[in-house]
Write a protein that holds these residues in place. Sequence first.
Motif, short mmCIF file in Angstrom:
data_model
loop_
_atom_site.label_atom_id
_atom_site.label_comp_id
_atom_site.label_asym_id
_atom_site.label_seq_id
_atom_site.Cartn_x
_atom_site.Cartn_y
_atom_site.Cartn_z
N PHE A 56 0.84 -1.20 0.00
CA PHE A 56 0.00 0.00 0.00
C PHE A 56 0.87 1.25 0.00
O PHE A 56 0.51 2.26 -0.57
N ALA A 60 1.46 4.70 -2.88
CA ALA A 60 0.86 5.91 -2.31
C ALA A 60 0.99 7.12 -3.23
O ALA A 60 0.01 7.84 -3.42
N GLN A 63 -1.55 6.91 -5.90
CA GLN A 63 -2.89 7.11 -5.37
C GLN A 63 -3.15 8.59 -5.11
O GLN A 63 -4.25 9.08 -5.33
N MET A 64 -2.11 9.30 -4.61
CA MET A 64 -2.27 10.73 -4.33
C MET A 64 -2.54 11.48 -5.63
O MET A 64 -3.43 12.33 -5.69
N ASP A 66 -3.79 10.27 -8.33
CA ASP A 66 -5.13 9.87 -8.75
C ASP A 66 -6.18 10.68 -7.99
O ASP A 66 -7.13 11.21 -8.58
N LEU A 67 -5.96 10.79 -6.65
CA LEU A 67 -6.91 11.52 -5.82
C LEU A 67 -7.06 12.96 -6.30
O LEU A 67 -8.16 13.45 -6.49
N ARG A 70 -8.84 13.37 -9.53
CA ARG A 70 -10.29 13.22 -9.39
C ARG A 70 -10.91 14.44 -8.73
O ARG A 70 -12.08 14.75 -8.95
N LEU A 240 -20.02 15.89 3.58
CA LEU A 240 -18.72 15.26 3.28
C LEU A 240 -18.87 13.75 3.26
O LEU A 240 -18.36 13.07 2.35
N LEU A 244 -18.22 11.33 0.12
CA LEU A 244 -17.16 10.31 0.21
C LEU A 244 -17.69 8.94 -0.13
O LEU A 244 -17.06 8.16 -0.85
N LEU A 256 -14.05 20.39 1.23
CA LEU A 256 -12.81 20.64 1.97
C LEU A 256 -12.41 22.11 1.83
O LEU A 256 -12.00 22.75 2.81
N ILE A 259 -14.60 24.12 4.15
CA ILE A 259 -14.19 23.99 5.55
C ILE A 259 -12.95 24.84 5.81
O ILE A 259 -12.87 25.58 6.79
N PHE A 260 -12.00 24.74 4.89
CA PHE A 260 -10.74 25.49 5.03
C PHE A 260 -11.05 26.98 5.16
O PHE A 260 -10.54 27.66 6.06
#
Lengths: 278, 288
Positions: A56, A60, A63-64, A66-67, A70, A240, A244, A256, A259-260
């Motif tokens: 995993f 990483a 995946q980041m 990819d995140l 998206r 959220l 998700l 997000l 919220i920030f």
Amino acid sequence: MAATAAPPAARPVAPVGERVWRRFTAGQRLARFAVYLVIVAAIVVSIQSVEIIPEFLYDAPEQMVDLFSRMWPMDWAHYPDTVHDALIETIHIASLGTLLSLVMAMPVGILAAHNLVPSTPLNLLAKLILVSSRSVNSLVWALLFVGIFGPGALAGTLAIAFRSIGFVGKLFGEALEEAQPGPIEALTAAGAPWISRMTFGYWPQVKPAFWSIALFRWDINVRESAVLGLVGAGGIGMALDSALNLFQWERVAVILAAIFAVVIIAELIVTQVRKRVL
Amino acid sequence: MTDPSAASLPTEPFPRSVWPRVAAIALVGYVIYACAQLDVSPARVETGLENAWRFFSRLFPPNFARWELLAKGLKESLEIAVLASALGIVLALPIGLVAARNLMPAWATWPARLIIVAARSFHPVIVAIVFVKAVGFGALAGILALTVASIGFIGKLFTEAIEEISLKQVEAIRATGAPFASVLAFGVLPQVFSRFIGFATYQLDSNLRNSTMVGIVGAGGIGGTLFAAFQRFDYDFVCAILIAIITLIMIGEVLATGVRAIFIGNATLADLLRRGGTAPRERHLEDD
């Protein structure tokens, strides 16, 4: 950090040139060494036994990327229909929760102050209330209140309020204990009743501390109320959570960002108010 | 005394300002408005209180039958807290040092301050969501999320502590021609060490609390077990988990007090046993 501890003076005094100056006694060095040893041991044991799946970790970065691909472009069209109302609800939860906690924490803070309530059992009882309020995380409080009142903002408000009692009460009690006894003695000598001693003796002394605690807690509560929705206690966390669960990352990004923005605005308000009023 | 009205004394020696009253009325108005917005009504509170009775009767007695699951979750939470605190402190110290305006040039402090603000602005549970996506379910996501939180908290307080030091000692050490590393080691660090111990132990405490929660979004620890038990209405197991979490956190607090007594109060182990560990009181500025 000037340590004052010197070795016991009972020993025979050696000539100046041969004296060895040590900052801490053997006992103090042993205690420090024990702490270091425990820290190192805890880290080593944790690294060895924690379950981390290396595969995993290797993907990483992918995946980041990819995140974020998206999340971009953000779905701003989503903001007006669901996010905005949820955001306002979050702010209401934080503000009402803070107000409610101030009301509930004041009597507990007074009970915890030994100079006001000179009874050790009562002080200990108040301290127990404060500690139990602080040891239960706001998410756990939220879970409990969702169980009682059902999902929604009421559970979130009460969770924020109960979680804040410990913080506000502890600091308020400490501020009361640090109050100067002079004005109170003067009032007592004039025959003032308890309520006058409180309003004219203690309150003017702790007022700045009280408002600064309240503002500070409100700032924290704005951050905390944003996640309460993850367990169903209302506010932007519910939006959220649903985004998700549906993997709508472009909506997650909008939430997000919202919220920030709110957290930053809350912090700016608190700093400005503090500068102007306190 | 140029005031002509001084002869006729005002009826009230300290005339009240209008603004506190306006603020109080506004506050009451806000409370009513917000309650209406949030759908808070006495009827709802009343049904809630009835539910509360049933809810609490189902919480007790706590059910420790599945203690192995409980122990496994607690152990993982503890590991997450320890590793996140260690990693967070190691990373936060250089960042906090670079962010200190009195030691570093402006071009260096801004990026460091930006990192600290970014790390502080999200709740650890939200950061955990992102890390769960990045590194998958499990303890690693929790460790990384709490590391970010620790960087934000310790970085901020460490920066503030360094900015408040006395520069005389720094100057004295510079005057001896000491290199920068020695200035730090002998001029800066001794001045901030006791405060550092204060907030490092506090952060360990805070990480312990949060490590029991990040499991709600799948980032490892007891939180996942807690949330699952809750959703299955397994309330007596929820109660057992809560008791275990509170006990763990209280033990953590006692240990933190002991560490503060040793490093700030110069206590020995024997002193700790004798006094039950009373440390100099540290103001907890942030609590989460």
